[in-house]
Design a protein around this motif. Structure first.
Motif, short mmCIF file in Angstrom:
data_model
loop_
_atom_site.label_atom_id
_atom_site.label_comp_id
_atom_site.label_asym_id
_atom_site.label_seq_id
_atom_site.Cartn_x
_atom_site.Cartn_y
_atom_site.Cartn_z
N MET A 1 0.84 -1.19 0.00
CA MET A 1 0.00 0.00 0.00
C MET A 1 0.88 1.25 0.00
O MET A 1 2.04 1.22 0.39
N PHE A 2 0.28 2.35 -0.48
CA PHE A 2 0.88 3.67 -0.36
C PHE A 2 0.15 4.35 0.80
O PHE A 2 -1.04 4.66 0.69
N PRO A 3 0.82 4.59 1.93
CA PRO A 3 0.10 4.89 3.17
C PRO A 3 -0.22 6.36 3.42
O PRO A 3 -1.00 6.67 4.33
N VAL A 4 0.37 7.29 2.67
CA VAL A 4 0.19 8.71 2.98
C VAL A 4 -1.26 9.11 2.73
O VAL A 4 -1.80 8.91 1.64
N ASP A 5 -1.91 9.67 3.75
CA ASP A 5 -3.35 9.95 3.70
C ASP A 5 -3.63 11.38 4.15
O ASP A 5 -3.78 11.66 5.33
N PRO A 6 -3.71 12.34 3.19
CA PRO A 6 -3.99 13.72 3.57
C PRO A 6 -5.46 13.98 3.85
O PRO A 6 -5.84 15.12 4.14
N GLY A 7 -6.29 12.95 3.76
CA GLY A 7 -7.73 13.12 4.00
C GLY A 7 -8.50 13.10 2.71
O GLY A 7 -9.29 12.20 2.44
N ALA A 8 -8.26 14.10 1.86
CA ALA A 8 -8.91 14.13 0.56
C ALA A 8 -8.33 13.05 -0.35
O ALA A 8 -7.20 12.58 -0.14
N ASN A 9 -9.09 12.67 -1.37
CA ASN A 9 -8.59 11.71 -2.36
C ASN A 9 -7.73 12.45 -3.37
O ASN A 9 -8.10 12.64 -4.52
N ALA A 10 -6.57 12.89 -2.91
CA ALA A 10 -5.70 13.75 -3.71
C ALA A 10 -4.98 12.97 -4.79
O ALA A 10 -4.78 11.75 -4.69
N SER A 11 -4.54 13.69 -5.82
CA SER A 11 -3.70 13.08 -6.84
C SER A 11 -2.28 12.98 -6.30
O SER A 11 -1.83 13.84 -5.53
N ILE A 12 -1.55 11.96 -6.75
CA ILE A 12 -0.20 11.74 -6.24
C ILE A 12 0.72 12.90 -6.65
O ILE A 12 1.57 13.35 -5.87
N GLY A 13 0.57 13.40 -7.87
CA GLY A 13 1.39 14.53 -8.30
C GLY A 13 1.14 15.76 -7.45
O GLY A 13 2.08 16.48 -7.09
N GLY A 14 -0.12 16.02 -7.13
CA GLY A 14 -0.44 17.16 -6.28
C GLY A 14 0.10 16.98 -4.88
O GLY A 14 0.58 17.93 -4.25
N MET A 15 0.05 15.75 -4.37
CA MET A 15 0.62 15.48 -3.05
C MET A 15 2.12 15.74 -3.05
O MET A 15 2.66 16.29 -2.08
N ALA A 16 2.80 15.36 -4.12
CA ALA A 16 4.23 15.62 -4.21
C ALA A 16 4.50 17.12 -4.30
O ALA A 16 5.41 17.64 -3.66
N GLY A 17 3.69 17.82 -5.10
CA GLY A 17 3.89 19.24 -5.29
C GLY A 17 3.74 20.05 -4.02
O GLY A 17 4.43 21.06 -3.83
N THR A 18 2.85 19.61 -3.13
CA THR A 18 2.62 20.34 -1.88
C THR A 18 3.29 19.69 -0.67
O THR A 18 3.10 20.13 0.45
N ARG A 19 4.05 18.65 -0.91
CA ARG A 19 4.72 17.90 0.18
C ARG A 19 3.71 17.49 1.24
O ARG A 19 3.83 17.78 2.43
N ALA A 20 2.67 16.79 0.78
CA ALA A 20 1.53 16.44 1.63
C ALA A 20 1.93 15.47 2.73
O ALA A 20 2.91 14.74 2.64
#
Length: 459
Positions: free
Chosen positions: A128-147
């Motif tokens: 699994m990829f465990p990082v969970d910012p709450g919203a169903n975010a895109s992986i690229g967006g998560m990388a861009g904002t260092r989620a």
């Protein structure tokens, strides 16, 4: 500013019907979930390959046209809004899993895939990829904002789980950073540079991610505390005891009260901790038992334990639904969500001072957060078209930033900078903010990549 007609013509030749220049698509890409005004771009592009992104950026570079990356659109600081016009690059069509490497516990993906879709594809692998910012975010967006988010206390932020990137630079060149190796001493850490850069230094078109094993067993609990200090003391004692939590979240009594009114639940109107433990059947149960002993020693009450998926979802409803529920509690309002992060030993102090500020400024601001990381949010519920209330909210965010820095923390723990927090950057970084601006000028000398965000650059 309006885009150059020649640039539009060249982009249309490249993308055909996947370049949108009119209609509702422009408006939907100018909207946001926070207080910023609607800001439609001049065009929305839907590339399908890295080559198309490279050619698109090269065209925009020749014509001085702004380029803004777009993921799921859930940013709260105006990161993806085209304030200077130009092209919004929506990565929705670049949403594939390119390669799964189960032996290395890695996966290579395109930026448009969401974390939920990725984990659905990984389900049969046991990973699994465990990082969970709450919203169903895109992986690229998560990388861009260092989620980061709810699981950071155990699995780290998205930065800790990215091994390599493919990035399109401001002139259209494509570079690769990092590798599949677990570590490297080869030169500057360019992967770390682009993670968190919010599309101001390059457009991420591919990511190699670190995966984790799916836990055999999960145990969760919700419990109330007589006051916030007792809840924080429980968190500190749990961490110091070496109990491996997967999640530990906090909501204050205002969130509990709102949730009861909106969702018909019956949570005690007190501060709550919500915890989750991952491991084997025996270890998850033992960790939960040990946590219960610690919590009870600080006055916890109303323990509700769950081990089945259905029961866990029921327990977590208040935390996962907090933002939407709080927004719904004041019909027609808009949200301004703060997100400072401080050393955990200063968390209770930071929250107490923030609560006093909210009362003094006569704002509505329920508080919740990822207490295992010292990160908390005040969800400020603001009346639309009320500039006086918005001004008071901005006063609060300034005080919060000053408080975070004074207590040894950061002005943003996970939402990022965008334009909303750009004016707060000198508080935290001082002269280092100018160093960031120099990096921006070096990689994007014409300032076309997400202009106006993160740094102040004088051309």
């Amino acid at each position: 500013m309006m885009m150059d007609a020649t640039a539009l013509s060249e982009l249309s030749a490249l993308l055909g019907s996947r370049l949108i220049t009119a209609g509702g698509d422009l408006r939907s890409h100018g909207q946001n979930e926070s207080w910023f005004p609607e800001t439609p771009p001049d065009a929305v592009a839907y590339p399908e390959t890295t080559e198309e992104v490279s050619r698109l950026v090269a065209i925009c570079a020749r014509h001085g046209c702004p380029v803004v990356a777009w993921g799921a659109g859930t940013s709260l600081e105006g990161h993806a809004l085209a304030f200077d016009g130009g092209v919004v690059v929506d990565f929705a069509r670049m949403n594939r899993v390119l390669e799964v490497r189960p032996g290395d516990m890695q996966v290579v993906v395109q930026p448009g895939i969401t974390r939920e879709a990725l984990n659905a594809e990984l389900r049969a692998t046991g990973l699994m990829f465990p990082v969970d910012p709450g919203a169903n975010a895109s992986i690229g967006g998560m990388a861009g904002t260092r989620a980061s988010g709810t699981t950071t206390v155990r699995y780290g932020t998205v930065r800790d789980n990215i091994l390599a990137l493919e990035v399109v630079l401001a002139d259209g060149r494509v570079i690769r950073t990092g590798s599949g190796a677990r570590k490297s001493a080869a030169g500057y850490d360019l992967t770390g540079l682009f993670v968190g850069s919010e599309g101001t230094l390059g457009l991420i078109t591919e990511l190699t991610l670190r995966l984790h094993g799916q836990p055999e067993a999960i145990s969760a609990a919700v419990c109330a505390f007589p006051d916030f200090a007792a809840a924080v003391d429980t968190v500190i004692a749990t961490i110091q005891s070496g109990i491996p939590m997967a999640r530990i979240e906090f909501v204050d009594e205002t969130v509990a009260r709102i949730f009861n009114a909106q969702a018909g639940t019956a949570f005690p109107e007190l501060p709550h901790l919500m915890v989750e433990f991952h491991g084997s059947d025996a270890s998850a149960a033992e960790d939960a038992r040990r946590f219960g002993e610690v919590a009870e020693s600080f006055g916890a009450l109303g323990f509700d334990w769950a081990s089945t998926t259905e029961d866990r979802n029921r327990l977590w409803r208040m935390r996962h639904g907090a933002y939407r529920t709080c927004i719904a509690s004041r019909p027609g309002c808009m949200g301004m969500v703060t997100d400072i992060c401080v050393p955990i030993s200063r968390l209770a102090e930071a929250v107490a001072e923030t609560r006093a500020d909210i009362a003094e400024l006569e704002l509505v601001g329920p508080i919740l957060g990822h207490v295992g990381d010292g990160n908390f949010h005040a969800i400020l519920l603001l009346e639309r078209d009320n500039p006086e209330e918005l001004a008071r909210a901005k006063t609060l965010t300034r005080r919060l930033a000053e408080r975070a820095v004074r207590l040894g923390g950061t002005v943003t723990g996970e939402h990022g900078v965008g334009v909303g927090k750009k004016g707060l950057m000198p508080l935290e970084h001082g002269e280092a903010w100018e160093v960031m601006a120099r990096i921006k000028r070096a990689l994007d000398p014409d300032g076309i990549l997400n202009p106006g965000k993160v740094v102040e650059v004088s051309q």
